[in-house]
Design an enzyme around this catalytic site. Sequence first.
Site, PDB file in Angstrom:
ATOM      1  N   GLY A  13       5.784  -1.754   3.370  1.00  0.00           N
ATOM      2  CA  GLY A  13       4.705  -2.629   3.114  1.00  0.00           C
ATOM      3  C   GLY A  13       5.176  -4.017   2.656  1.00  0.00           C
ATOM      4  O   GLY A  13       4.945  -4.556   1.830  1.00  0.00           O
ATOM      5  N   ALA A  14       6.279  -4.239   3.447  1.00  0.00           N
ATOM      6  CA  ALA A  14       7.163  -5.532   2.894  1.00  0.00           C
ATOM      7  C   ALA A  14       6.542  -7.003   3.672  1.00  0.00           C
ATOM      8  O   ALA A  14       7.203  -7.884   3.441  1.00  0.00           O
ATOM      9  CB  ALA A  14       8.358  -5.340   3.263  1.00  0.00           C
ATOM     10  N   GLY A  17       2.526  -9.433  -0.391  1.00  0.00           N
ATOM     11  CA  GLY A  17       2.425  -9.092  -1.678  1.00  0.00           C
ATOM     12  C   GLY A  17       3.589  -8.803  -2.451  1.00  0.00           C
ATOM     13  O   GLY A  17       4.745  -9.384  -2.059  1.00  0.00           O
ATOM     14  N   GLY A  19       5.596  -6.298  -2.058  1.00  0.00           N
ATOM     15  CA  GLY A  19       6.855  -5.874  -1.035  1.00  0.00           C
ATOM     16  C   GLY A  19       7.573  -7.041  -0.363  1.00  0.00           C
ATOM     17  O   GLY A  19       8.603  -7.125  -0.308  1.00  0.00           O
ATOM     18  N   TYR A 191      -7.812   6.522  -4.226  1.00  0.00           N
ATOM     19  CA  TYR A 191      -6.492   5.612  -4.400  1.00  0.00           C
ATOM     20  C   TYR A 191      -5.947   6.019  -5.704  1.00  0.00           C
ATOM     21  O   TYR A 191      -4.634   6.258  -5.774  1.00  0.00           O
ATOM     22  CB  TYR A 191      -7.227   4.243  -4.705  1.00  0.00           C
ATOM     23  CG  TYR A 191      -5.883   3.364  -5.085  1.00  0.00           C
ATOM     24  CD1 TYR A 191      -5.017   2.811  -4.144  1.00  0.00           C
ATOM     25  CD2 TYR A 191      -5.906   2.830  -6.240  1.00  0.00           C
ATOM     26  CE1 TYR A 191      -3.922   2.023  -4.533  1.00  0.00           C
ATOM     27  CE2 TYR A 191      -4.906   2.115  -6.726  1.00  0.00           C
ATOM     28  CZ  TYR A 191      -3.970   1.818  -5.881  1.00  0.00           C
ATOM     29  OH  TYR A 191      -2.765   0.863  -6.638  1.00  0.00           O
TER      30      TYR A 191
END
Length: 325
Positions: A13-14, A17, A19, A191
């Site tokens: 997830g880079a 945000g 990441g 979540y």
Amino acid sequence: MAQDRKSTVVITGASSGVGLYAAKAFARRGWHVVMACRDLAKAEKAAQEVGIPKDSYTIMHIDLGSLDSVRQFVNNFRASGKSLDGLVANAAIYMPLIKEPLRSPEGYELTMTTNHLGHFLLCNLLLEDMKKSSAADKRMVILGTVTHNPDELGGKIPPRPDLGNLEGFEAGFKAPISMIDGKKFEPVKAYKDSKVCNVLTMRELHRRYHNSTGITFTSLYPGCVAETPLFRNHYPLFQKIFPLFQKYITGGYVSQELAGERVAAVVIDPEYKQSGAYWSWGNRQKKDGKSFVQRVSPQARDDEKAERLWDLSERLVGLAAKVLS
């Protein structure tokens, strides 16, 4: 090539945000970053926009919502010939407004697949690569969240996480089952449940593998990153008000850039070499901006649950040939 002698970290997830800013922080500190993302073009654009030097990153495709995609990523990473010195399991999806569960290609509820099962499989597979690295200090980090813990203010807002007795996983986690406790679908709880699973996974990795491998397994909560793209599927009004609330009312606000620096520090700096720890910068507890080892929630420190979650997760991702009773 000089690049191959750099320490290498994989960050999921880079492309946005925390990441993305963690990738920037690692590059600034001389590491090579494998940006493991769903959208390669988005990741490339983001890396350039925040100024990560071209020779400091490689972008590789992964969709944590598909277990086949996770396996393909591992094959591609191994084919690159890089050694692995750090892994940051950062990616997460949060879809608070959906009414019906979305499903992975395997038929599992998508939030739990992406946030927990995909990372569980990735950590297990890449553990083998990390063992082979000649680095003296290797670390595997899973991102946590304050919402996993009802003992803290941020975790008291309902619905609270509750894994039950893992009835949903026990029953195979396919339709009509969508929750780990086997109950009715609640997207926000899905979540939070997945984040409890992340902490349990980290603790179980530590228990099983720290002594034999020397790898440091930790989790962290870098503070409230109120402007994270994690909230992109929330009401627009929430996206506008929440950062202001954290900045001016609670004092818990943390920028994406600072959160990224904290993630990199937990993987690199000597003071974070305590395996099994959950590092937190808190919201209101600590005004000096220093980290501390936070006690995790009662569920997340339940060792019996951690072991059972591990066994059931192994079965769901296809790592366990044995049939559990």
